[in-house]
Design a protein around this motif. Structure first.
Motif, PDB file in Angstrom:
ATOM      1  N   GLN A   1       0.845  -1.180   0.000  1.00 16.50           N
ATOM      2  CA  GLN A   1       0.000   0.000   0.000  1.00 16.50           C
ATOM      3  C   GLN A   1       0.893   1.247   0.000  1.00 16.50           C
ATOM      4  O   GLN A   1       1.709   1.428   0.884  1.00 16.50           O
ATOM      5  CB  GLN A   1      -0.905   0.021   1.243  1.00 16.50           C
ATOM      6  CG  GLN A   1      -1.945   1.107   1.226  1.00 16.50           C
ATOM      7  CD  GLN A   1      -3.112   0.773   0.306  1.00 16.50           C
ATOM      8  OE1 GLN A   1      -3.191  -0.338  -0.197  1.00 16.50           O
ATOM      9  NE2 GLN A   1      -3.991   1.730   0.083  1.00 16.50           N
ATOM     10  N   VAL A   2       0.745   2.089  -1.010  1.00 15.59           N
ATOM     11  CA  VAL A   2       1.549   3.306  -1.120  1.00 15.59           C
ATOM     12  C   VAL A   2       0.752   4.481  -0.579  1.00 15.59           C
ATOM     13  O   VAL A   2      -0.408   4.672  -0.948  1.00 15.59           O
ATOM     14  CB  VAL A   2       1.950   3.570  -2.574  1.00 15.59           C
ATOM     15  CG1 VAL A   2       2.731   4.875  -2.678  1.00 15.59           C
ATOM     16  CG2 VAL A   2       2.772   2.410  -3.114  1.00 15.59           C
ATOM     17  N   GLN A   3       1.387   5.252   0.275  1.00 15.15           N
ATOM     18  CA  GLN A   3       0.755   6.459   0.803  1.00 15.15           C
ATOM     19  C   GLN A   3       1.738   7.609   0.751  1.00 15.15           C
ATOM     20  O   GLN A   3       2.933   7.427   0.980  1.00 15.15           O
ATOM     21  CB  GLN A   3       0.290   6.241   2.239  1.00 15.15           C
ATOM     22  CG  GLN A   3      -0.901   5.307   2.379  1.00 15.15           C
ATOM     23  CD  GLN A   3      -1.417   5.252   3.818  1.00 15.15           C
ATOM     24  OE1 GLN A   3      -0.634   5.170   4.757  1.00 15.15           O
ATOM     25  NE2 GLN A   3      -2.721   5.295   3.983  1.00 15.15           N
ATOM     26  N   THR A  25       5.432   6.123   1.657  1.00  8.92           N
ATOM     27  CA  THR A  25       5.622   4.790   2.218  1.00  8.92           C
ATOM     28  C   THR A  25       5.128   3.752   1.237  1.00  8.92           C
ATOM     29  O   THR A  25       4.217   3.985   0.460  1.00  8.92           O
ATOM     30  CB  THR A  25       4.861   4.634   3.540  1.00  8.92           C
ATOM     31  OG1 THR A  25       3.457   4.866   3.312  1.00  8.92           O
ATOM     32  CG2 THR A  25       5.355   5.637   4.566  1.00  8.92           C
ATOM     33  N   GLY A  26       5.748   2.606   1.269  1.00 11.82           N
ATOM     34  CA  GLY A  26       5.398   1.573   0.306  1.00 11.82           C
ATOM     35  C   GLY A  26       6.655   1.222  -0.459  1.00 11.82           C
ATOM     36  O   GLY A  26       7.226   2.034  -1.156  1.00 11.82           O
ATOM     37  N   THR A  28       7.698  -0.183  -3.132  1.00 13.48           N
ATOM     38  CA  THR A  28       7.896  -0.026  -4.563  1.00 13.48           C
ATOM     39  C   THR A  28       8.306   1.385  -4.944  1.00 13.48           C
ATOM     40  O   THR A  28       9.106   1.586  -5.857  1.00 13.48           O
ATOM     41  CB  THR A  28       6.613  -0.399  -5.315  1.00 13.48           C
ATOM     42  OG1 THR A  28       6.234  -1.714  -4.986  1.00 13.48           O
ATOM     43  CG2 THR A  28       6.818  -0.278  -6.811  1.00 13.48           C
ATOM     44  N   TYR A 109       0.647   7.813  -7.765  1.00 16.45           N
ATOM     45  CA  TYR A 109       0.141   8.048  -6.412  1.00 16.45           C
ATOM     46  C   TYR A 109       0.301   9.520  -6.048  1.00 16.45           C
ATOM     47  O   TYR A 109       1.328  10.133  -6.382  1.00 16.45           O
ATOM     48  CB  TYR A 109       0.871   7.164  -5.411  1.00 16.45           C
ATOM     49  CG  TYR A 109       0.572   5.694  -5.605  1.00 16.45           C
ATOM     50  CD1 TYR A 109       1.361   4.918  -6.454  1.00 16.45           C
ATOM     51  CD2 TYR A 109      -0.512   5.097  -4.980  1.00 16.45           C
ATOM     52  CE1 TYR A 109       1.081   3.587  -6.659  1.00 16.45           C
ATOM     53  CE2 TYR A 109      -0.796   3.756  -5.173  1.00 16.45           C
ATOM     54  CZ  TYR A 109      -0.005   3.019  -6.012  1.00 16.45           C
ATOM     55  OH  TYR A 109      -0.297   1.690  -6.213  1.00 16.45           O
TER      56      TYR A 109
END
Length: 120
Positions: A1-3, A25-26, A28, A109
């Motif tokens: 999960q990217v944030q 964060t995340g 990848t 994102y």
């Protein structure tokens, strides 16, 4: 999960400075290009600056070149905004993506945005 979480916006007088930050964060995207865009009321979102995954390469829009400097430390990007003008008033968004660049679709994102208001 990217944030992506932004902070540092606020109200400043013309000629002043602000430093924004954006933590991603995340796994990848921690080494991916990061970009900053802004959107003023009634205007389209526009590119501000971008920084490469390793932090070695940056690129700025003509409107902020010489006044803004973007840096990063691993998963956090820091645009330092100096000599602010009323025209810089906008919501500032950070973005992360595998492509990067100066257009929105290079980023997958986005943060929630932080308001920057420059008074004259």
């Amino acid at each position: 999960q990217v944030q992506l979480v932004e902070s540092g916006g606020g109200l400043v007088q013309a000629g002043g400075s602000l430093r924004l930050s954006c933590v991603v964060t995340g796994r990848t995207f921690m080494r991916s290009p990061m970009g900053w865009f802004r959107q003023a009321p009634g205007k389209e979102r526009e590119f501000v600056a971008t920084i490469s995954g390793n932090g070695m390469n940056t690129f700025y829009s003509d409107s902020v070149k010489g006044r803004f400097t973007i840096s990063r430390d691993k998963n956090t990007a820091y645009p330092q905004m100096n000599s602010l003008k009323p025209d810089d008033t906008a919501v500032y968004y950070c973005a992360a993506g595998l492509i990067g660049g100066t257009v929105s679709n290079g980023y997958s994102y986005w943060g929630q945005g932080t308001q920057v208001t420059v008074s004259s």
